[in-house]
Structure formats: structure tokens, C-alpha cells
Design a protein around this motif. Structure first.
Motif, PDB file in Angstrom:
ATOM      1  N   HIS A  18     -49.774  61.882  -8.554  1.00 40.42           N
ATOM      2  CA  HIS A  18     -48.401  61.405  -8.351  1.00 40.42           C
ATOM      3  C   HIS A  18     -47.419  62.058  -9.316  1.00 40.42           C
ATOM      4  O   HIS A  18     -46.273  62.327  -8.944  1.00 40.42           O
ATOM      5  CB  HIS A  18     -48.341  59.879  -8.459  1.00 40.42           C
ATOM      6  N   LEU A  21     -46.661  65.293  -7.721  1.00 39.48           N
ATOM      7  CA  LEU A  21     -45.734  65.095  -6.601  1.00 39.48           C
ATOM      8  C   LEU A  21     -44.320  64.862  -7.116  1.00 39.48           C
ATOM      9  O   LEU A  21     -43.359  65.392  -6.548  1.00 39.48           O
ATOM     10  CB  LEU A  21     -46.179  63.902  -5.750  1.00 39.48           C
ATOM     11  N   ASN A  34     -46.814  55.703  -7.071  1.00 37.56           N
ATOM     12  CA  ASN A  34     -47.693  55.082  -6.083  1.00 37.56           C
ATOM     13  C   ASN A  34     -47.115  55.322  -4.693  1.00 37.56           C
ATOM     14  O   ASN A  34     -45.994  55.830  -4.562  1.00 37.56           O
ATOM     15  CB  ASN A  34     -47.883  53.586  -6.370  1.00 37.56           C
ATOM     16  N   ALA A  35     -47.876  54.979  -3.672  1.00 36.59           N
ATOM     17  CA  ALA A  35     -47.464  55.270  -2.298  1.00 36.59           C
ATOM     18  C   ALA A  35     -46.185  54.525  -1.911  1.00 36.59           C
ATOM     19  O   ALA A  35     -45.340  55.079  -1.199  1.00 36.59           O
ATOM     20  CB  ALA A  35     -48.596  54.943  -1.331  1.00 36.59           C
ATOM     21  N   LEU A  38     -43.346  56.363  -3.410  1.00 34.52           N
ATOM     22  CA  LEU A  38     -43.166  57.628  -2.691  1.00 34.52           C
ATOM     23  C   LEU A  38     -42.408  57.380  -1.394  1.00 34.52           C
ATOM     24  O   LEU A  38     -41.466  58.107  -1.064  1.00 34.52           O
ATOM     25  CB  LEU A  38     -44.524  58.271  -2.408  1.00 34.52           C
ATOM     26  N   TYR A  39     -42.793  56.353  -0.665  1.00 34.63           N
ATOM     27  CA  TYR A  39     -42.096  56.013   0.582  1.00 34.63           C
ATOM     28  C   TYR A  39     -40.620  55.744   0.304  1.00 34.63           C
ATOM     29  O   TYR A  39     -39.748  56.266   0.992  1.00 34.63           O
ATOM     30  CB  TYR A  39     -42.750  54.799   1.246  1.00 34.63           C
ATOM     31  N   LYS A  67     -53.203  57.771   1.211  1.00 34.32           N
ATOM     32  CA  LYS A  67     -51.998  56.939   1.236  1.00 34.32           C
ATOM     33  C   LYS A  67     -50.734  57.795   1.310  1.00 34.32           C
ATOM     34  O   LYS A  67     -49.798  57.478   2.046  1.00 34.32           O
ATOM     35  CB  LYS A  67     -51.959  56.030   0.014  1.00 34.32           C
ATOM     36  N   CYS A  68     -50.719  58.887   0.560  1.00 35.52           N
ATOM     37  CA  CYS A  68     -49.561  59.791   0.597  1.00 35.52           C
ATOM     38  C   CYS A  68     -49.411  60.412   1.982  1.00 35.52           C
ATOM     39  O   CYS A  68     -48.296  60.558   2.482  1.00 35.52           O
ATOM     40  CB  CYS A  68     -49.703  60.880  -0.461  1.00 35.52           C
TER      41      CYS A  68
END
Length: 83
Positions: A18, A21, A34-35, A38-39, A67-68
Motif C-alpha cells: 500500500h 501504491l 487499506n482497500a 484506496l477506494y 482486495k486492490c
């Protein structure tokens, strides 16, 4: 459109993935690694993100990548497994 090539074997933990990212996508300083975060960050952008997974890496990283990938697909991007 932004395409990321991710080699999961380069990371030892989901957090490390992460953080990468965050750097690659120039996510804000408050990015929660975390996902869900990110969303939230990607849904605020107009640019679609595509994800090319070269390898999934260890179990922790592979779970985070799954999850990503779901986040990317939920936001209209494409996910390809190359390895």
C-alpha cells in the motif's frame, strides 16, 4: 488512464504494498493503507486505474492485491494477471 504493473514478490507485507501504491498513484498523505482507503481516494479521481499483476507474492501481499484488484474493477478499471 493510469496502468500499474505490480510484482507482489517485491513486497513483504500488505502495508509495504500500500505504501508503494501511495507513491505510484500520488495518493494523499492521509491515505490509510487499506482497500477501503484506496477506494475512497480513487473514487474521487476522474482517471481510471488499470492493474497488471506480474506475481501475487506471499500470502499477506496476495490477499491485499486481491482486495486492490476488486477496488480497481469496482471503479471501472481492468485487472490482468500476467504471471
Amino acid at each position: 488512464m493510469h496502468t500499474l504493473f505490480i510484482d507482489g514478490s517485491r513486497y513483504t507485507s500488505a502495508r509495504e504494498l500500500h505504501l508503494a501504491l501511495k507513491r505510484m498513484l500520488r495518493l494523499p498523505e492521509h491515505y490509510g493503507c487499506n482497500a477501503d482507503a484506496l477506494y475512497d481516494c480513487l473514487s474521487e479521481r476522474r482517471e481510471r486505474v488499470n492493474l497488471c499483476i506480474l506475481s501475487r507474492g506471499n500470502e499477506d501481499v496476495a490477499a491485499a492485491l486481491r482486495k486492490c484488484a476488486m477496488v480497481v474493477e469496482d471503479l471501472g478499471g481492468e485487472v490482468k494477471e500476467l504471471g
